[in-house]
Write a protein that holds these residues in place. Structure first.
Motif, PDB file in Angstrom:
ATOM      1  N   ASN A   1       0.804  -1.227   0.000  1.00  0.00           N
ATOM      2  CA  ASN A   1       0.000   0.000   0.000  1.00  0.00           C
ATOM      3  C   ASN A   1       0.836   1.275   0.000  1.00  0.00           C
ATOM      4  O   ASN A   1       0.295   2.371   0.130  1.00  0.00           O
ATOM      5  CB  ASN A   1      -0.931  -0.001   1.221  1.00  0.00           C
TER       6      ASN A   1
ATOM      7  N   GLN B   1      -4.472  -4.916  -3.486  1.00  0.00           N
ATOM      8  CA  GLN B   1      -4.273  -3.488  -3.228  1.00  0.00           C
ATOM      9  C   GLN B   1      -5.597  -2.738  -3.334  1.00  0.00           C
ATOM     10  O   GLN B   1      -5.886  -1.848  -2.521  1.00  0.00           O
ATOM     11  CB  GLN B   1      -3.264  -2.916  -4.217  1.00  0.00           C
TER      12      GLN B   1
ATOM     13  N   LYS C   1      -7.464  -0.696  -0.354  1.00  0.00           N
ATOM     14  CA  LYS C   1      -7.842   0.719  -0.501  1.00  0.00           C
ATOM     15  C   LYS C   1      -9.308   0.920  -0.146  1.00  0.00           C
ATOM     16  O   LYS C   1      -9.662   1.893   0.529  1.00  0.00           O
ATOM     17  CB  LYS C   1      -7.556   1.199  -1.929  1.00  0.00           C
TER      18      LYS C   1
ATOM     19  N   PHE D   1      -7.580   9.235  -1.897  1.00  0.00           N
ATOM     20  CA  PHE D   1      -7.381   7.798  -2.062  1.00  0.00           C
ATOM     21  C   PHE D   1      -6.909   7.418  -3.464  1.00  0.00           C
ATOM     22  O   PHE D   1      -6.997   6.262  -3.872  1.00  0.00           O
ATOM     23  CB  PHE D   1      -8.663   7.044  -1.693  1.00  0.00           C
TER      24      PHE D   1
END
Length: 279
Positions: free
Chosen positions: A176, A210, A214, A239
């Protein structure tokens, strides 16, 4: 409704288990009856009373059963039936952890599946019934976690680590923090080898994992804010989305809702019960 989350206190167990958690809806409890469970790259062991029903409405149909069960990593959003009282004592595993545990060693990763489990088949030294573990979760969470730690310790000590699990664990630590294309260089291995090892251990691609991470982080962020405090343009930027339409497409794909609909309904499990995260 009782709700707690606690990490393992034994390092050998904490290597594979992120946290233990407990939620309960009592007969007089009022909450959202049909919450949705967002995609999750982690597996959960759900310990429940033997005769208690569970119900997961998936894209491809409904899975029903009774008692304890595995909730394996899933790409899709599930709708749950929580219209009646229930109690769940949960074990959240780290992503890819089942690959190294003896009960799953050598198997292909299981995805998008819910499956019944007999605790007596999983734990050789099980002296407590599901009902006793649930009662312990209600009355003494710390002792409940100690009991679970003692049950999982033999599995952890008998785990199998290979080059694929080691590479995957390193990738998860930095997944991340940057772009996927840079991970191979960061971990001093080829991108192809990294992708193959990660998929072998988790059943997921790096991009899929990933993306789910998120989503989880964004839902945690939204959970902590009132509707009046939510700025979707700002969230899209924070984000890593290119613009607000990109964010709208992302949410519709993963949870089946537009930002405005989600903001109005707040019907995910994280909104109803809080986040299943030990951090």
């Amino acid at each position: 409704m009782i709700h707690w989350l606690k990490p393992s206190k034994i390092p050998e167990v904490a290597k594979y288990i992120e946290c233990y958690w407990f939620i309960e809806k009592r007969p007089d409890g009022k909450s959202f009856d049909y919450p949705k469970l967002n995609p999750d790259p982690s597996a959960h062991l759900i310990i429940s009373p033997e005769k208690q029903d569970y119900h997961y409405d998936m894209n491809l149909g409904v899975v029903k059963g009774k008692g304890s069960h595995w909730l394996f990593p899933h790409h899709q959003t599930y709708q749950l039936d929580h219209s009646r009282p229930f109690a769940h004592l949960g074990v959240k595993f780290h992503v890819g952890a089942l690959y190294s545990l003896s009960a799953f060693s050598g198997q292909q990763p299981i995805l998008d599946c819910v499956d019944e489990v007999q605790l007596s088949m999983l734990f050789a030294d099980l002296f407590e019934s599901e009902t006793q573990l649930i009662e312990l979760a209600r009355s003494n969470p710390d002792l409940c976690c100690e009991t679970l730690d003692s049950l999982f310790l033999p599995l952890a000590l008998n785990s199998h680590e290979d080059q694929h699990s080691l590479i995957t664990r390193k990738a998860l630590n930095v997944l991340n923090s940057g772009t996927i294309s840079e991970l191979g260089n960061q971990l001093y291995c080829s991108q192809r080898r990294l992708e193959r090892s990660f998929n072998r251990v988790t059943g997921l691609t790096l991009k899929q994992c990933q993306s789910m991470n998120k989503l989880e982080a964004m839902l945690e962020y939204l959970y902590q804010r009132d509707a009046d405090d939510i700025d979707w343009v700002e969230i899209a930027f924070q984000f890593g989305f290119s613009d607000q339409p990109h964010l709208i497409r992302y949410l519709k794909k993963h949870i089946g809702l537009t930002p405005k609909t989600y903001e109005k309904e707040r019907g995910l499990t994280i909104d109803v019960y809080g986040g299943v995260s030990s951090t």
